[in-house]
Scaffold this active site. Structure first.
Site, PDB file in Angstrom:
ATOM      1  CB  THR A  77      -0.916   0.002   1.244  1.00 55.13           C
ATOM      2  OG1 THR A  77      -1.439   1.316   1.453  1.00 55.13           O
ATOM      3  CG2 THR A  77      -0.150  -0.388   2.505  1.00 55.13           C
ATOM      4  CG  ASP A  78      -1.066   4.992  -0.963  1.00 56.20           C
ATOM      5  OD1 ASP A  78      -1.607   4.335  -0.059  1.00 56.20           O
ATOM      6  OD2 ASP A  78      -1.652   5.919  -1.560  1.00 56.20           O
ATOM      7  CD  GLU A  79      -3.345   3.578   4.226  1.00 55.80           C
ATOM      8  OE1 GLU A  79      -3.257   3.560   5.460  1.00 55.80           O
ATOM      9  OE2 GLU A  79      -4.406   3.362   3.615  1.00 55.80           O
ATOM     10  CE1 TYR A  82      -3.212  -2.456   5.874  1.00 56.42           C
ATOM     11  CE2 TYR A  82      -3.170  -0.091   5.396  1.00 56.42           C
ATOM     12  CZ  TYR A  82      -3.237  -1.401   4.963  1.00 56.42           C
ATOM     13  OH  TYR A  82      -3.319  -1.670   3.615  1.00 56.42           O
ATOM     14  CE  LYS A 101       0.000  -4.546   3.026  1.00 59.52           C
ATOM     15  NZ  LYS A 101      -0.467  -5.861   2.503  1.00 59.52           N
TER      16      LYS A 101
HETATM   17  P1  NAD Z   1      -9.831  -6.978   2.807  1.00 58.07           P
HETATM   18  O1  NAD Z   1      -9.749  -6.685   4.270  1.00 58.07           O
HETATM   19  O2  NAD Z   1     -11.080  -6.667   2.063  1.00 58.07           O
HETATM   20  O3  NAD Z   1      -9.522  -8.522   2.545  1.00 58.07           O
HETATM   21  C1  NAD Z   1      -8.530  -9.212   3.225  1.00 58.07           C
HETATM   22  C2  NAD Z   1      -8.759 -10.710   3.018  1.00 58.07           C
HETATM   23  O4  NAD Z   1      -7.692 -11.408   3.680  1.00 58.07           O
HETATM   24  C3  NAD Z   1     -10.065 -11.206   3.642  1.00 58.07           C
HETATM   25  O5  NAD Z   1     -10.726 -12.059   2.728  1.00 58.07           O
HETATM   26  C4  NAD Z   1      -9.613 -11.977   4.874  1.00 58.07           C
HETATM   27  O6  NAD Z   1     -10.464 -13.067   5.212  1.00 58.07           O
HETATM   28  C5  NAD Z   1      -8.243 -12.484   4.427  1.00 58.07           C
HETATM   29  N1  NAD Z   1      -7.361 -12.780   5.559  1.00 58.07           N
HETATM   30  C6  NAD Z   1      -7.130 -12.003   6.644  1.00 58.07           C
HETATM   31  N2  NAD Z   1      -6.289 -12.625   7.489  1.00 58.07           N
HETATM   32  C7  NAD Z   1      -5.942 -13.807   6.895  1.00 58.07           C
HETATM   33  C8  NAD Z   1      -5.089 -14.883   7.268  1.00 58.07           C
HETATM   34  N3  NAD Z   1      -4.416 -14.864   8.430  1.00 58.07           N
HETATM   35  N4  NAD Z   1      -4.958 -15.930   6.426  1.00 58.07           N
HETATM   36  C9  NAD Z   1      -5.644 -15.955   5.247  1.00 58.07           C
HETATM   37  N5  NAD Z   1      -6.485 -14.976   4.858  1.00 58.07           N
HETATM   38  C10 NAD Z   1      -6.630 -13.913   5.677  1.00 58.07           C
HETATM   39  O7  NAD Z   1      -8.577  -6.227   2.174  1.00 58.07           O
HETATM   40  P2  NAD Z   1      -8.447  -5.490   0.777  1.00 58.07           P
HETATM   41  O8  NAD Z   1      -8.951  -4.097   0.912  1.00 58.07           O
HETATM   42  O9  NAD Z   1      -8.994  -6.364  -0.292  1.00 58.07           O
HETATM   43  O10 NAD Z   1      -6.863  -5.401   0.642  1.00 58.07           O
HETATM   44  C11 NAD Z   1      -6.130  -6.479   0.058  1.00 58.07           C
HETATM   45  C12 NAD Z   1      -4.656  -6.141   0.075  1.00 58.07           C
HETATM   46  O11 NAD Z   1      -4.431  -4.941  -0.655  1.00 58.07           O
HETATM   47  C13 NAD Z   1      -4.100  -5.897   1.480  1.00 58.07           C
HETATM   48  O12 NAD Z   1      -2.838  -6.500   1.564  1.00 58.07           O
HETATM   49  C14 NAD Z   1      -3.997  -4.389   1.588  1.00 58.07           C
HETATM   50  O13 NAD Z   1      -2.934  -4.008   2.439  1.00 58.07           O
HETATM   51  C15 NAD Z   1      -3.716  -4.000   0.146  1.00 58.07           C
HETATM   52  N6  NAD Z   1      -4.198  -2.674  -0.263  1.00 58.07           N
HETATM   53  C16 NAD Z   1      -5.487  -2.280  -0.032  1.00 58.07           C
HETATM   54  C17 NAD Z   1      -5.925  -1.045  -0.480  1.00 58.07           C
HETATM   55  C18 NAD Z   1      -7.356  -0.603  -0.284  1.00 58.07           C
HETATM   56  O14 NAD Z   1      -7.694   0.528  -0.637  1.00 58.07           O
HETATM   57  N7  NAD Z   1      -8.257  -1.445   0.224  1.00 58.07           N
HETATM   58  C19 NAD Z   1      -5.045  -0.196  -1.148  1.00 58.07           C
HETATM   59  C20 NAD Z   1      -3.724  -0.624  -1.383  1.00 58.07           C
HETATM   60  C21 NAD Z   1      -3.336  -1.868  -0.935  1.00 58.07           C
HETATM   61  P1  TYD Z   2     -10.573   4.303   4.756  1.00 52.08           P
HETATM   62  O1  TYD Z   2     -11.606   3.939   3.750  1.00 52.08           O
HETATM   63  O2  TYD Z   2     -10.653   3.685   6.117  1.00 52.08           O
HETATM   64  O3  TYD Z   2      -9.148   4.058   4.081  1.00 52.08           O
HETATM   65  P2  TYD Z   2      -7.662   4.493   4.605  1.00 52.08           P
HETATM   66  O4  TYD Z   2      -7.739   4.852   6.031  1.00 52.08           O
HETATM   67  O5  TYD Z   2      -6.872   3.247   4.373  1.00 52.08           O
HETATM   68  O6  TYD Z   2      -7.253   5.635   3.718  1.00 52.08           O
HETATM   69  O7  TYD Z   2     -10.618   5.874   4.958  1.00 52.08           O
HETATM   70  C1  TYD Z   2     -10.457   6.765   3.868  1.00 52.08           C
HETATM   71  C2  TYD Z   2     -10.464   8.164   4.413  1.00 52.08           C
HETATM   72  O8  TYD Z   2     -11.783   8.464   4.917  1.00 52.08           O
HETATM   73  C3  TYD Z   2      -9.524   8.374   5.579  1.00 52.08           C
HETATM   74  O9  TYD Z   2      -8.956   9.685   5.477  1.00 52.08           O
HETATM   75  C4  TYD Z   2     -10.413   8.282   6.804  1.00 52.08           C
HETATM   76  C5  TYD Z   2     -11.745   8.800   6.304  1.00 52.08           C
HETATM   77  N1  TYD Z   2     -12.954   8.197   6.902  1.00 52.08           N
HETATM   78  C6  TYD Z   2     -13.974   9.035   7.374  1.00 52.08           C
HETATM   79  O10 TYD Z   2     -13.872  10.271   7.331  1.00 52.08           O
HETATM   80  N2  TYD Z   2     -15.094   8.436   7.885  1.00 52.08           N
HETATM   81  C7  TYD Z   2     -15.241   7.090   7.974  1.00 52.08           C
HETATM   82  O11 TYD Z   2     -16.280   6.581   8.465  1.00 52.08           O
HETATM   83  C8  TYD Z   2     -14.178   6.237   7.469  1.00 52.08           C
HETATM   84  C9  TYD Z   2     -14.304   4.747   7.543  1.00 52.08           C
HETATM   85  C10 TYD Z   2     -13.063   6.855   6.932  1.00 52.08           C
END
Ligand code: NAD
Ligand code: TYD
Length: 340
Positions: free
Chosen positions: A128-130, A155, A159
């Site tokens: 992630t970019d975070e 988090y 990562k």
């Molecule tokens: P999500 O939380 O929707 O899904 C995570 C999945 O991992 C779930 O299906 C969960 O059951 C599974 N999981 C959790 N713990 C596990 C374990 N111990 N063993 C096996 N499976 C397990 O997450 P997401 O939003 O789909 O993100 C997926 C990946 O992409 C993550 O690694 C996250 O860091 C990265 N990512 C997410 C975003 C975003 O905006 N959501 C952006 C950049 C990168």
């Molecule tokens: P989120 O979807 O949790 O993603 P991330 O924290 O990984 O960027 O949040 C996106 C942005 O929205 C973040 O700046 C936090 C804000 N946010 C709210 O303002 N209200 C909410 O209920 C949530 C879940 C997030």
């Protein structure tokens, strides 16, 4: 085309789930193994349309379970690993950080070790970019692959730790790896604890939408299918050991995002409720994707086209998010896989 075996970890989650569907449909000659523990974020109802296809396989396992993972790798001899499984919600990492270390750090090390032992062709670590920390509001600054890692939340710290392990397995053991660092995703099957699906579902239910702080924090939004295409490209074409940032230059304040959704749905902005800010709330994320573009990737959605498609998807697929909010989705695995 040679028949390949691809392990997708976290394929019951949001991005991994979209990636599983994308790969199952795009590559009928690849076997796609979805490995997932089915935590609260894991949902198999999203795969109703692909679960009976010959090239889709589901394995319920914990990535941190060393024995289970090793014996699966020995049995299946995967060619590729696309590693999505993680604890992914910043707010949860503030209240229960331990599980983030167990899953994101230890789980990644267990997978790396198994991949090294059997000798995979490629291990793509979806990060992630975070991990770069936060940017200020100067719109000309971006995260590049050279930006130092300065994670601010438990988090992003977990990562970043996993990113370092992936790098170490490449440097020490020569494991063919890539790390991708993507900006915030949105799109179909996004769990309604995150900002965009939470806002859509709350607005449709005429419920208040919590905006943290003053709503001026900026995120760089990418449609999940553009992220899937990026992972597919890196899996096949990424130069071993390289990091690729993924983003489409779609910066928006949180307030802009929430207002766009409310206005598209024709509801009142009175639904917005400013609430206490998140602890350590990162101000701004913004990606420079030049390196990935040079590899051949370009996003197909702008924020405007992507958010319109996503809102329409939530309107058309109430069945999905209503059973997520009620918790009913957690019974699906037992019904489909244990009682048949
Ligand atoms: P999500 O939380 O929707 O899904 C995570 C999945 O991992 C779930 O299906 C969960 O059951 C599974 N999981 C959790 N713990 C596990 C374990 N111990 N063993 C096996 N499976 C397990 O997450 P997401 O939003 O789909 O993100 C997926 C990946 O992409 C993550 O690694 C996250 O860091 C990265 N990512 C997410 C975003 C975003 O905006 N959501 C952006 C950049 C990168
Ligand atoms: P989120 O979807 O949790 O993603 P991330 O924290 O990984 O960027 O949040 C996106 C942005 O929205 C973040 O700046 C936090 C804000 N946010 C709210 O303002 N209200 C909410 O209920 C949530 C879940 C997030």
């Amino acid at each position: 085309m040679n028949r390949k075996k691809i392990l997708v970890t976290g394929g019951a989650g949001f991005i991994g789930g979209n990636f599983v569907q994308y790969m199952v449909n795009k590559y009928p000659n690849y076997d796609i193994y979805n490995l997932d523990l089915l935590t609260y974020a894991g949902d198999l109802t999203k795969h109703r349309e692909i679960e009976n296809k010959d090239n889709y396989h589901f394995v319920k396992a914990d990535i941190a379970d060393r024995e289970a993972i090793m014996s699966l790798f020995e049995k299946e001899k995967f060619n590729y690993v696309a590693h999505f499984a993680a604890e992914s919600h910043v707010d949860r990492s503030i209240t229960e950080p331990e599980i983030f270390v167990e899953t994101n750090v230890l789980g990644t090390q267990v997978l790396l070790n198994a991949a090294k032992e059997i000798g995979v062709t490629k291990f793509v670590h979806v990060s992630t970019d975070e991990v770069y920390g936060e940017l200020d509001f100067n719109p000309t600054t971006f995260f590049t692959e050279e930006t130092p890692l300065q994670p601010n939340s438990p988090y992003s710290a977990s990562k970043a730790s996993s990113d370092f392990l992936v790098r170490a397995y490449h440097e020490t053991f020569g494991l063919p790896v890539n790390i991708t660092r993507c900006s915030n995703n949105y799109g179909p099957f996004h769990f309604p604890e995150k900002l965009i699906p939470l806002t859509i579902s709350r607005v449709l239910n005429e419920e208040k939408v919590p905006v943290y702080g003053d709503g001026k924090n900026i995120r760089d939004w990418l449609h999940v299918l553009d992220h899937c295409a990026a992972i597919d490209l890196v899996l096949h074409e990424g130069v071993n050991g390289e990091v690729y940032n993924v983003g489409g230059h779609n910066e928006r304040t949180n307030l802009e995002v929430v207002k766009t959704i409310i206005n598209t749905l024709g509801k009142s902005e009175d639904l917005i409720e400013f609430v206490a800010d998140r602890l350590g709330h990162d101000k701004r994320y913004a990606i420079d994707p030049t390196k990935l573009e040079k590899l051949g990737w370009n996003p197909t959605y702008t924020f405007e086209t992507g958010i319109a498609q996503t809102i329409q998807w939530y309107l058309d697929n109430k069945w999905w998010w209503e059973q997520i909010i009620s918790g009913e989705y957690q019974n699906y695995f037992k019904r489909q896989y244990l009682f048949n």
